[in-house]
Motif scaffolding. Sequence first.
Motif, PDB file in Angstrom:
ATOM      1  N   LEU A   1      27.482  13.230 -53.256  1.00  0.00           N
ATOM      2  CA  LEU A   1      28.946  13.233 -53.195  1.00  0.00           C
ATOM      3  C   LEU A   1      29.556  14.142 -54.251  1.00  0.00           C
ATOM      4  O   LEU A   1      30.576  14.785 -54.004  1.00  0.00           O
ATOM      5  N   LYS A   2      28.937  14.214 -55.415  1.00  0.00           N
ATOM      6  CA  LYS A   2      29.522  15.063 -56.457  1.00  0.00           C
ATOM      7  C   LYS A   2      29.434  16.534 -56.076  1.00  0.00           C
ATOM      8  O   LYS A   2      30.268  17.341 -56.512  1.00  0.00           O
TER       9      LYS A   2
ATOM     10  N   ASP B   1      27.437   6.211 -54.183  1.00  0.00           N
ATOM     11  CA  ASP B   1      26.724   7.378 -54.712  1.00  0.00           C
ATOM     12  C   ASP B   1      25.214   7.365 -54.443  1.00  0.00           C
ATOM     13  O   ASP B   1      24.648   8.369 -54.023  1.00  0.00           O
ATOM     14  N   PRO B   2      24.528   6.229 -54.699  1.00  0.00           N
ATOM     15  CA  PRO B   2      23.067   6.254 -54.579  1.00  0.00           C
ATOM     16  C   PRO B   2      22.549   6.530 -53.175  1.00  0.00           C
ATOM     17  O   PRO B   2      21.400   6.933 -53.017  1.00  0.00           O
TER      18      PRO B   2
ATOM     19  N   ARG C   1      40.111  12.499 -52.478  1.00  0.00           N
ATOM     20  CA  ARG C   1      40.401  11.115 -52.867  1.00  0.00           C
ATOM     21  C   ARG C   1      39.448  10.152 -52.164  1.00  0.00           C
ATOM     22  O   ARG C   1      38.986   9.168 -52.744  1.00  0.00           O
ATOM     23  N   GLY C   2      39.151  10.421 -50.877  1.00  0.00           N
ATOM     24  CA  GLY C   2      38.235   9.559 -50.141  1.00  0.00           C
ATOM     25  C   GLY C   2      36.847   9.549 -50.748  1.00  0.00           C
ATOM     26  O   GLY C   2      36.199   8.491 -50.833  1.00  0.00           O
ATOM     27  N   LEU C   3      36.381  10.701 -51.199  1.00  0.00           N
ATOM     28  CA  LEU C   3      35.072  10.772 -51.847  1.00  0.00           C
ATOM     29  C   LEU C   3      35.066  10.001 -53.161  1.00  0.00           C
ATOM     30  O   LEU C   3      34.082   9.335 -53.501  1.00  0.00           O
ATOM     31  N   THR C   4      36.163  10.082 -53.890  1.00  0.00           N
ATOM     32  CA  THR C   4      36.267   9.347 -55.150  1.00  0.00           C
ATOM     33  C   THR C   4      36.215   7.843 -54.905  1.00  0.00           C
ATOM     34  O   THR C   4      35.582   7.094 -55.660  1.00  0.00           O
ATOM     35  N   ILE C   5      36.860   7.380 -53.833  1.00  0.00           N
ATOM     36  CA  ILE C   5      36.826   5.954 -53.489  1.00  0.00           C
ATOM     37  C   ILE C   5      35.411   5.532 -53.123  1.00  0.00           C
ATOM     38  O   ILE C   5      34.937   4.462 -53.529  1.00  0.00           O
ATOM     39  N   LEU C   6      34.702   6.369 -52.359  1.00  0.00           N
ATOM     40  CA  LEU C   6      33.313   6.053 -52.022  1.00  0.00           C
ATOM     41  C   LEU C   6      32.474   5.883 -53.281  1.00  0.00           C
ATOM     42  O   LEU C   6      31.646   4.974 -53.378  1.00  0.00           O
TER      43      LEU C   6
END
Length: 569
Positions: free
Chosen positions: A175-176, A221-222, A210-215
């Motif tokens: 995701l990062k 992340d893992p 923003r959606g990725l940050t919420i995930l």
Amino acid sequence: MAMESALLTNLINGYAFTTDCLELGAAIVDGAARPEAQVRVPLSMLNRHGLIAGATGTGKTVTLQVMAEQLAVAGVPVFLADLKGDLSGLAQPAEPSAKLDERLAGIGHRFTARSNKVEFLVLGQGPGGIPVRATVDSFGPILLARVLELNETQEQVLQLVFHYADTRKLPLDDLKDLKSVLEFLLGPEGKEDLRSLGGVSPASASVILRGLTILQAQGMDPFFGQPEFDTADLLRSEGTGIISVLELPALNRQPLLFSTFLMWLLADLFDELPEAGDLDKPKLVFFLDEAHLLFKGASKAFTEAIISTVRLIRSKGVGLFFISQSPADLPDEVLAQLGTRVQHAVRVFTPKDAEALKKVMGTFPAGELDLKTALTQAGVGEAVITVLGEKGVPTPAAWTRLSSPGSRIGPADASVVSGIIAASALAARYSTALDRDSAHEMLTGQPAAAQPANQPGTPETASASSQGGPATSADIDEEARRIAESILGKPTTVPVSDFPMPDYQQGPEPEPAPRSRRKDSTPQDSTSSRRPAERTQTSELMDFALDAANMLGREVLRGMFGTRKRKRR
């Protein structure tokens, strides 16, 4: 009595198969189990898919366990999701009892204690099993858009961001990485690159960011990263089929990720497995628990993709079993593809329940069995069953007293589970997460790597429009097709005439018409304030590339959800 005799005769003849079968139980006639009327399903018909349905507490999980265990004994690998932690008992033998022996003797079966070869898997990283990860790149923009709950326009934007990362050779592992690409495009260094993606507004890119940050905040992340799980590991047999149990204790926090992950697995299997034709037994049987999650809030295109999956993956030798409380949880088009029906009791308390009962009854072939009585009065461990016979013809509906597994019903001892995980052959390959140099490192730790030789405006990527001349229809077709093919990862089958052409290409003075396809409630970016001629010069190719992405995105869905064929590592 004559009716009962006819029913019993039809059941005996209807389930008298000559090939290898799963033994499900014995038919109930006149309130008593009849061992001479065995209810079974041919192994060769299990890739015609099936349904296990019924109210909570009626025995669906035990039915699943009975089938999974017998499939493993027959050498067929099994994949199933463990939502409540009940299915780890497959790895530990059950204890015999006089009551169990009596019950099984009543249906002509015998108890044999057994433990099965089980692999315990977990999404991402956790103590409960071998980690299952996918790279963001292979998961693809279509499935990721569903997890992020994006609208249609934002999904199209995400497709073009994936295209940008691919053409700039920015690997999207986690995701990062995707966040770094979006942050770069929204920052001062990426302003020109963002402008080259004329269909990508900063507002839409910010919504995705923003959606990725919420995930990430939800602990997703893992799941995304390296090493990526190879679905070939689900197809292993070691004398008996290996049962892969995906532990999902936190399903309530991530239902969309769970259901979308299953589609990713199926898409990858579809890509990797050759056509198999008719087999004596399937290569793999997938049990999809909580099947309603697959369709909850799904777009029409995503639902159509699932329908296509059910229809097409059987030719690869994969059988799918949906587990849910009611057949109404599944679209009619999916139900029509399910050859095996195991319907546990239907509880009727309200007029709505009565209406649902009528629908359930309509999914069974007509015959001598009183379906209303059987479906409402079936006890725990009983179900109404119909299957496809060896010639593909549905069998008579049978009120069935089901068999019991030889493994433990309920969770296995913690020491048994931890011992299996520690001894797993997959542990060395998947247990340790890897963080290789990918988009995040290239854009933040190595700034020079973020600027590939192929810059916007160079002859390799520049269109006639961006070089100062007017773009012709052929230019637009060529650019849109190139980008669409990059998104697809294969040559497109959409003909040139299918790409929408602007009205202003037909006249000398361009005046862009409103683009109804790109309805977005988010503010437009600064390109919308430029003069019409300038706006045409800078974005017309990418506008139509975005239209192509939308059109080709639907083709991707029909071709297994837009997942990328992975390079095995």
